[in-house]
Design a protein around this motif. Sequence first.
Motif: not given
Length: 242
Positions: A154-158, A168-170, A201-203, A220-226
């Motif tokens: 499941q995707t998590i929103v920062v 930045h996310m700690n 924030l919001g990523d 692997s904790l991925n961004a929207h672009n993988g």
Amino acid sequence: MYTFTGKIRYSETDAYGFLTPEKLIDYFQDCSTFQSEDLGIGVKKLRSQGLAWIIVYWRVEIYRMPVLGEEVRIGTTPYEMKGGVGLRNFLLETPDGERLAAANSVWTLVDINTMHPVRIPAEIRDKYQLEAKVDMLYDSRKIRLPDCPGEEKQTIVVQEYHLDSNRHMNNGQYVRIAAGLLPEKTKAAVLRIEYRQQAVLGDRITPVQYQDGPSRVCISLNAHNGKPYAIMEMILCNNNFQ
């Protein structure tokens, strides 16, 4: 070695009374922060110069997780500083010297406006007393993902509470997310974390879990672009520290 003492709090433990992996990382991060503050080159001082330390790699070896109420001593020492990179060890011990965990870490000093690495100024470098490396395994900071399909989680929103003073996310929050995907009662004997980019924030972060045999898990904790924000490897422990 710079040290401070503490006592494992209820808020730092899991459902079975053991210190959680992210709180272990928090103890180590706090220890290096306390040392820098005491030396007069802490967060506020660095920010006034447009600088910040960014963690890029952890290797944490866990021999026994402390439990609720247990007294602990946390220590740290840098052992090498060259260019814009600082290498630092950490220890978690009991008051009588039982080693509970050891860590190696790689940090980069960056310009907070560009987030580009910069050389460590002499007035910062000279404040730290370098010591010998702690006895543990030293490996590559690059983590290889298994050659097997990953399972998307499941995707998590920062959120605001994920952020540190650099906005930045700690780094401990990445560990909390990844370790939270392990099956109940599963414990890690080794944690390796490679940080590749900063989440803000919001990523949106999508964990992808890879099971490489019975004892190795990679997330692997991925961004929207993988592309990963961070990759975490966990070598699982058979005895669950019990």
